[in-house]
Design a protein around this motif. Structure first.
Motif, PDB file in Angstrom:
ATOM      1  N   GLY A   1       0.782  -1.071   0.157  1.00  0.00           N
ATOM      2  CA  GLY A   1       0.005  -0.028  -0.016  1.00  0.00           C
ATOM      3  C   GLY A   1       0.835   1.319  -0.064  1.00  0.00           C
ATOM      4  O   GLY A   1       0.767   2.039  -0.864  1.00  0.00           O
ATOM      5  N   LEU A   2       1.791   1.294   0.833  1.00  0.00           N
ATOM      6  CA  LEU A   2       2.596   2.557   1.218  1.00  0.00           C
ATOM      7  C   LEU A   2       3.376   2.931   0.025  1.00  0.00           C
ATOM      8  O   LEU A   2       3.299   3.899  -0.878  1.00  0.00           O
ATOM      9  CB  LEU A   2       3.544   2.322   2.322  1.00  0.00           C
ATOM     10  CG  LEU A   2       4.468   3.665   2.595  1.00  0.00           C
ATOM     11  CD1 LEU A   2       5.652   3.592   2.130  1.00  0.00           C
ATOM     12  CD2 LEU A   2       3.851   4.752   2.531  1.00  0.00           C
ATOM     13  N   TYR A   3       3.953   1.903  -0.800  1.00  0.00           N
ATOM     14  CA  TYR A   3       4.773   2.067  -2.005  1.00  0.00           C
ATOM     15  C   TYR A   3       4.066   2.388  -3.252  1.00  0.00           C
ATOM     16  O   TYR A   3       4.403   3.255  -4.025  1.00  0.00           O
ATOM     17  CB  TYR A   3       5.820   1.125  -2.268  1.00  0.00           C
ATOM     18  CG  TYR A   3       6.966   0.606  -1.416  1.00  0.00           C
ATOM     19  CD1 TYR A   3       8.040   1.553  -1.168  1.00  0.00           C
ATOM     20  CD2 TYR A   3       7.069  -0.256  -0.604  1.00  0.00           C
ATOM     21  CE1 TYR A   3       8.978   1.401  -0.539  1.00  0.00           C
ATOM     22  CE2 TYR A   3       7.940  -0.547   0.333  1.00  0.00           C
ATOM     23  CZ  TYR A   3       8.947   0.545   0.335  1.00  0.00           C
ATOM     24  OH  TYR A   3      10.340   0.348   1.138  1.00  0.00           O
ATOM     25  N   ASP A   4       2.984   1.741  -3.275  1.00  0.00           N
ATOM     26  CA  ASP A   4       1.917   2.203  -4.551  1.00  0.00           C
ATOM     27  C   ASP A   4       1.615   3.533  -4.347  1.00  0.00           C
ATOM     28  O   ASP A   4       1.716   4.260  -5.493  1.00  0.00           O
ATOM     29  CB  ASP A   4       0.911   1.182  -4.141  1.00  0.00           C
ATOM     30  CG  ASP A   4      -0.410   1.719  -5.280  1.00  0.00           C
ATOM     31  OD1 ASP A   4       0.053   1.641  -6.601  1.00  0.00           O
ATOM     32  OD2 ASP A   4      -1.506   1.731  -4.939  1.00  0.00           O
ATOM     33  N   VAL A   5       1.277   4.133  -3.172  1.00  0.00           N
ATOM     34  CA  VAL A   5       0.914   5.452  -2.890  1.00  0.00           C
ATOM     35  C   VAL A   5       2.100   6.442  -3.382  1.00  0.00           C
ATOM     36  O   VAL A   5       1.716   7.521  -3.928  1.00  0.00           O
ATOM     37  CB  VAL A   5       0.394   5.724  -1.568  1.00  0.00           C
ATOM     38  CG1 VAL A   5      -0.109   7.156  -1.247  1.00  0.00           C
ATOM     39  CG2 VAL A   5      -0.978   4.704  -1.369  1.00  0.00           C
TER      40      VAL A   5
ATOM     41  N   ASN B   1       4.317   6.107  -5.230  1.00  0.00           N
ATOM     42  CA  ASN B   1       4.926   5.982  -6.332  1.00  0.00           C
ATOM     43  C   ASN B   1       3.508   6.760  -7.523  1.00  0.00           C
ATOM     44  O   ASN B   1       3.883   7.321  -8.341  1.00  0.00           O
ATOM     45  CB  ASN B   1       5.271   4.749  -6.976  1.00  0.00           C
ATOM     46  CG  ASN B   1       6.544   4.442  -6.671  1.00  0.00           C
ATOM     47  OD1 ASN B   1       7.464   5.136  -6.711  1.00  0.00           O
ATOM     48  ND2 ASN B   1       6.535   3.137  -5.926  1.00  0.00           N
TER      49      ASN B   1
END
Lengths: 214, 214
Positions: free
Chosen positions: A7-11, A13
């Motif tokens: 979730g965090l990395y998706d957001v 990027n």
């Protein structure tokens, strides 16, 4: 160690600065509350939480700020020549009226009492805290499918007076926030050929700073 | 609109400043790469990406910085009296040696060419970009189960010389980064009674700034 959190990395990027994409629809109150709560959960020097958020929706205020920003855009454009001037002319620098909501973020150094732990050596540490709150808000907005556009074509004194900050409160940002038609995949400045993103390797150093050849 | 993204909010709320919890184990190279890539994906004024990251693991450098910070801790403590002095004496302000990895973050205003879009009116906009990168890194570390401790008990000139930043590069942070035994639930400063978190409602204003009664 916890499992890798997609979730965090998706957001991180997907996050983009948005200007052209606002639909003008309002932000739902519960969503806005989550955005502000995320900002308020940011780290702050000595736990001073030195931020303020002014939610601006009044069209008169949005118009006044929009006119001021247009003037500052002209000031910047006047210093450009040739290809730079031409490229810049195609770039939109704000979505103040289109978003319908401005979140003005201020820094109040008086927060946290007379001895702010960790600020005696670095006066700007309080300012850094405020920016951490802004980044939290921006990521939360991205997770919620909203757009954020950080406007920086303004004079601090103008914005201070516009929203009634007292002298000690420094304006740090005007954030245009709202629902968007879509999140750009390529950053606007790259899309229009203003600048391109640089490789990570050029800014990472080991043990000591070592400038890289271009 | 995209579905509510639990991952981001979970990370935002779990994030803590860590000092006592480092195990001293190394950070895996692929994890460190993800942290730095998240930082490098931060927003930056005019897409200037004005940050530098110096990874410090040399015990000689960690010791030198640790001694400097101890001196600055003493300087701050000397200005405290009574209960404040007593409370502060119990608070650990850094995990420089224990973490085994310091990430020194610098701000290089020369990045981005002669005309940085959006920085003509607000010189500090570049500095704000660097802090956005720090907050991205911190959240990524939290998602990975690592601890981050932002040390601010230092003089910028000392740190500049320690890692060899040229005059134009301003040190913005020393981040202690590494595996931790656990993430504190309650922030350290609250745990030791230095400060308590304030309610969100006290920092949100509508249309214009309005100070709230305490």
């Amino acid at each position: 160690m916890r499992a890798w959190d997609a979730g965090l990395y998706d957001v991180v990027n997907r996050r983009r600065d948005t200007r052209r994409e606002f639909t003008g629809d309002p932000v739902a109150p519960d969503v806005l509350e989550r955005l502000l709560a995320a900002a308020h959960a940011a780290p702050s020097v000595g736990m001073s939480q030195p931020w303020d958020f002014v939610l601006v929706r009044d069209p008169v205020t949005l118009d006044a700020f929009g006119r001021h920003v247009a003037g500052e855009r002209d000031t910047f454009a006047a210093g450009l020549r040739g290809e730079r001037a031409e490229t810049f002319s195609r770039i939109k620098v704000e979505g103040i009226r289109e978003s319908g909501l401005g979140i003005v973020v201020g820094y109040d150094p008086s927060r946290g009492g007379p001895n702010v732990l960790g600020r005696h050596a670095i006066a700007d540490a309080g300012l850094y805290s405020v920016v951490c709150a802004i980044q939290n808000l921006w990521l939360a907005a991205t997770a919620e499918g909203l757009g954020v556009g950080w406007v920086s074509f303004y004079r601090e004194e103008f914005l201070r007076e516009l929203v009634g900050f007292p002298e000690r409160v420094r304006p740090v940002a005007w954030l245009c926030v709202g629902p968007i038609a879509e999140l750009p995949v390529v950053p606007d400045l790259e899309h229009y050929g203003w600048r391109h993103r640089s490789p990570l390797a050029g800014v990472v150093h080991h043990e000591r700073y070592a400038p890289r050849p271009d």
